[in-house]
Design a protein around this motif. Structure first.
Motif, mmCIF file in Angstrom:
data_model
loop_
_atom_site.group_PDB
_atom_site.id
_atom_site.type_symbol
_atom_site.label_atom_id
_atom_site.label_comp_id
_atom_site.label_asym_id
_atom_site.label_seq_id
_atom_site.Cartn_x
_atom_site.Cartn_y
_atom_site.Cartn_z
ATOM 1 N N LEU A 1 0.826 -1.215 0.000
ATOM 2 C CA LEU A 1 0.000 0.000 0.000
ATOM 3 C C LEU A 1 0.856 1.261 0.000
ATOM 4 O O LEU A 1 0.353 2.349 0.249
ATOM 5 N N SER A 2 2.138 1.082 -0.265
ATOM 6 C CA SER A 2 3.058 2.225 -0.160
ATOM 7 C C SER A 2 3.011 3.079 -1.429
ATOM 8 O O SER A 2 3.346 2.618 -2.525
ATOM 9 N N LEU A 3 2.625 4.338 -1.252
ATOM 10 C CA LEU A 3 2.520 5.238 -2.402
ATOM 11 C C LEU A 3 3.910 5.574 -2.945
ATOM 12 O O LEU A 3 4.095 5.743 -4.143
ATOM 13 N N PHE A 4 4.900 5.655 -2.047
ATOM 14 C CA PHE A 4 6.257 5.955 -2.515
ATOM 15 C C PHE A 4 6.826 4.757 -3.292
ATOM 16 O O PHE A 4 7.527 4.934 -4.287
ATOM 17 N N ARG B 1 1.420 -2.176 11.054
ATOM 18 C CA ARG B 1 2.000 -1.409 9.935
ATOM 19 C C ARG B 1 3.167 -2.186 9.310
ATOM 20 O O ARG B 1 2.971 -3.289 8.873
ATOM 21 N N TYR B 2 4.371 -1.649 9.331
ATOM 22 C CA TYR B 2 5.475 -2.332 8.636
ATOM 23 C C TYR B 2 6.319 -3.203 9.582
ATOM 24 O O TYR B 2 7.370 -3.703 9.189
ATOM 25 N N LEU B 3 5.858 -3.362 10.820
ATOM 26 C CA LEU B 3 6.657 -4.138 11.790
ATOM 27 C C LEU B 3 6.264 -5.600 11.780
ATOM 28 O O LEU B 3 5.076 -5.904 11.680
ATOM 29 N N PRO B 4 7.213 -6.529 11.914
ATOM 30 C CA PRO B 4 8.647 -6.264 11.907
ATOM 31 C C PRO B 4 9.118 -5.907 10.498
ATOM 32 O O PRO B 4 8.599 -6.452 9.527
ATOM 33 N N HIS B 5 10.065 -5.004 10.417
ATOM 34 C CA HIS B 5 10.574 -4.633 9.103
ATOM 35 C C HIS B 5 11.249 -5.821 8.426
ATOM 36 O O HIS B 5 11.824 -6.686 9.100
ATOM 37 N N HIS B 6 11.179 -5.819 7.102
ATOM 38 C CA HIS B 6 11.853 -6.881 6.337
ATOM 39 C C HIS B 6 13.354 -6.832 6.665
ATOM 40 O O HIS B 6 13.958 -5.747 6.672
ATOM 41 N N LYS C 1 16.835 4.073 7.305
ATOM 42 C CA LYS C 1 15.510 4.631 7.590
ATOM 43 C C LYS C 1 14.455 3.531 7.721
ATOM 44 O O LYS C 1 13.305 3.810 8.055
ATOM 45 N N ARG C 2 14.828 2.309 7.392
ATOM 46 C CA ARG C 2 13.934 1.141 7.494
ATOM 47 C C ARG C 2 12.655 1.336 6.683
ATOM 48 O O ARG C 2 11.555 0.983 7.141
ATOM 49 N N GLN C 3 12.806 1.951 5.528
ATOM 50 C CA GLN C 3 11.633 2.248 4.715
ATOM 51 C C GLN C 3 11.740 1.606 3.337
ATOM 52 O O GLN C 3 12.844 1.362 2.836
ATOM 53 N N VAL C 4 10.571 1.423 2.743
ATOM 54 C CA VAL C 4 10.484 1.110 1.324
ATOM 55 C C VAL C 4 9.975 2.369 0.623
ATOM 56 O O VAL C 4 9.314 3.191 1.269
ATOM 57 N N PRO C 5 10.276 2.545 -0.656
ATOM 58 C CA PRO C 5 10.955 1.626 -1.556
ATOM 59 C C PRO C 5 12.472 1.609 -1.330
ATOM 60 O O PRO C 5 13.069 2.600 -0.916
ATOM 61 N N LEU C 6 13.031 0.446 -1.676
ATOM 62 C CA LEU C 6 14.471 0.234 -1.583
ATOM 63 C C LEU C 6 14.872 -0.534 -2.839
ATOM 64 O O LEU C 6 14.309 -1.600 -3.120
ATOM 65 N N TYR D 1 17.767 4.071 -1.626
ATOM 66 C CA TYR D 1 16.453 4.186 -0.982
ATOM 67 C C TYR D 1 15.916 5.589 -1.195
ATOM 68 O O TYR D 1 16.663 6.498 -1.553
ATOM 69 N N ASP D 2 14.606 5.735 -1.038
ATOM 70 C CA ASP D 2 13.851 6.975 -1.245
ATOM 71 C C ASP D 2 13.408 7.046 -2.710
ATOM 72 O O ASP D 2 14.233 6.976 -3.631
ATOM 73 N N SER D 3 12.087 7.207 -2.906
ATOM 74 C CA SER D 3 11.528 7.173 -4.264
ATOM 75 C C SER D 3 12.135 8.234 -5.181
ATOM 76 O O SER D 3 12.354 7.980 -6.373
ATOM 77 N N THR D 4 12.435 9.402 -4.637
ATOM 78 C CA THR D 4 13.001 10.465 -5.473
ATOM 79 C C THR D 4 14.409 10.086 -5.923
ATOM 80 O O THR D 4 14.770 10.237 -7.092
ATOM 81 N N LEU D 5 15.199 9.551 -4.971
ATOM 82 C CA LEU D 5 16.576 9.175 -5.308
ATOM 83 C C LEU D 5 16.591 7.979 -6.253
ATOM 84 O O LEU D 5 17.456 7.874 -7.130
ATOM 85 N N VAL E 1 4.536 17.402 -4.395
ATOM 86 C CA VAL E 1 3.595 16.294 -4.205
ATOM 87 C C VAL E 1 3.974 15.497 -2.956
ATOM 88 O O VAL E 1 3.127 15.182 -2.119
ATOM 89 N N ASP E 2 5.270 15.196 -2.835
ATOM 90 C CA ASP E 2 5.719 14.392 -1.686
ATOM 91 C C ASP E 2 5.596 15.156 -0.369
ATOM 92 O O ASP E 2 5.301 14.568 0.670
ATOM 93 N N GLU E 3 5.858 16.452 -0.412
ATOM 94 C CA GLU E 3 5.978 17.177 0.858
ATOM 95 C C GLU E 3 4.804 18.089 1.183
ATOM 96 O O GLU E 3 4.614 18.454 2.331
HETATM 97 N N1 LIG Z 1 10.682 9.861 1.369
HETATM 98 C C1 LIG Z 1 10.550 8.432 1.265
HETATM 99 C C2 LIG Z 1 9.362 7.973 2.104
HETATM 100 C C3 LIG Z 1 9.291 6.449 2.199
HETATM 101 C C4 LIG Z 1 8.242 5.997 3.187
HETATM 102 O O1 LIG Z 1 7.625 6.784 3.921
HETATM 103 N N2 LIG Z 1 8.051 4.672 3.230
HETATM 104 C C5 LIG Z 1 7.081 4.081 4.145
HETATM 105 C C6 LIG Z 1 6.017 3.329 3.343
HETATM 106 S S1 LIG Z 1 5.125 4.414 2.271
HETATM 107 C C7 LIG Z 1 7.784 3.033 4.999
HETATM 108 O O2 LIG Z 1 8.543 2.247 4.508
HETATM 109 N N3 LIG Z 1 7.511 3.030 6.298
HETATM 110 C C8 LIG Z 1 8.044 2.035 7.176
HETATM 111 C C9 LIG Z 1 7.876 2.426 8.582
HETATM 112 O O3 LIG Z 1 7.514 3.570 8.794
HETATM 113 O O4 LIG Z 1 8.101 1.619 9.447
HETATM 114 C C10 LIG Z 1 10.410 8.052 -0.222
HETATM 115 O O5 LIG Z 1 10.097 8.910 -1.052
HETATM 116 O O6 LIG Z 1 10.671 6.897 -0.562
#
Ligand SMILES: N[C@@H](CCC(=O)N[C@@H](CS)C(=O)NCC(=O)O)C(=O)O
Length: 213
Positions: A8-11, A38-43, A52-57, A66-70, A102-104
């Protein structure tokens, strides 16, 4: 190439559309997500590779981004065809500015709507937050409609600005904040962008994940 993504991740959706537009073969790894945790436990690979423990990666050989813009910037440099950024510096600046907006600027309002729909909260002000988000989005749609006047895309070609807008406006529309009918330039742009196979496929996946959530 591997993309760690959230269902469900928009990024993540932005990164998926960029990969599809460039026709890049990749393995899509959807990390776990639930309303409760939510995203716990992280992959584990996300933990290992992204502080940052976030997707996309994105993992491309020995390159980790990591980070959709990068990710979009990296893909453009490594795989320039077909381009997802405009040719001129001026239009590239416009494209980057809008993607950032859009992102911010758009996303925090969309997040307020997501929280009211997907995540149980005991915040007594949740309804007010949702109403304020709707009002702000209505204002942003008016601004966007003016920006799209006389243009097929946000910049002089389909770009990451359109990808970011397509994803966020798709999400807003499913959360009760669709573009107003008066925004005819947004409607024309939206029809064109949503008919692209990349956008159609990723939007369908997001809709299916939201229905199952
Ligand atoms: N600025 C980042 C934002 C990425 C982001 O917020 N990812 C969320 C999912 S949409 C995430 O992985 N969250 C995991 C968490 O918060 O535990 C991008 O553009 O990729």
């Amino acid at each position: 190439m591997k993309l760690y993504s959230g269902p469900l991740s928009l990024f993540s959706a932005k990164a998926r559309i960029a990969l599809a537009e460039k026709g890049l073969e990749h393995e899509l790894i959807q990390v776990g997500w639930s309303r409760e945790d939510r995203y716990l436990p992280h992959h584990p690979e996300v933990v290992r590779l992204n502080p940052k423990r976030q997707v996309p990666l994105l993992v491309d050989g020995d390159v980790v981004v990591y980070d959709s813009t990068l990710i979009a910037e990296y893909l453009e440099e490594k795989y320039p065809q077909p381009p997802l950024f405009p040719a001129s510096i001026k239009e590239r600046a416009r494209c980057r500015r809008q993607e950032a907006a859009v992102d911010e600027i758009w996303f925090p309002h969309i997040w307020d709507l997501i929280e009211t729909v997907f995540y149980p909260t005991d915040d007594p002000h949740v309804a007010e937050r949702a109403a304020a988000a709707q009002a702000e989005l209505a204002r942003l749609y008016e601004e966007l409609d003016r920006d799209l006047a006389g243009r097929d895309f946000y910049c002089d070609r389909f770009s990451v600005a359109d990808i970011a807008m397509a994803v966020m406006i798709f999400a807003a529309s499913t959360l009760g904040a669709a573009p107003p009918e008066a925004a005819t330039n947004v409607a024309r742009w939206s029809d064109a962008v949503r008919s692209r196979p990349s956008v159609a496929e990723v939007s369908a996946d997001l809709a299916a994940a939201a229905a199952a959530a």
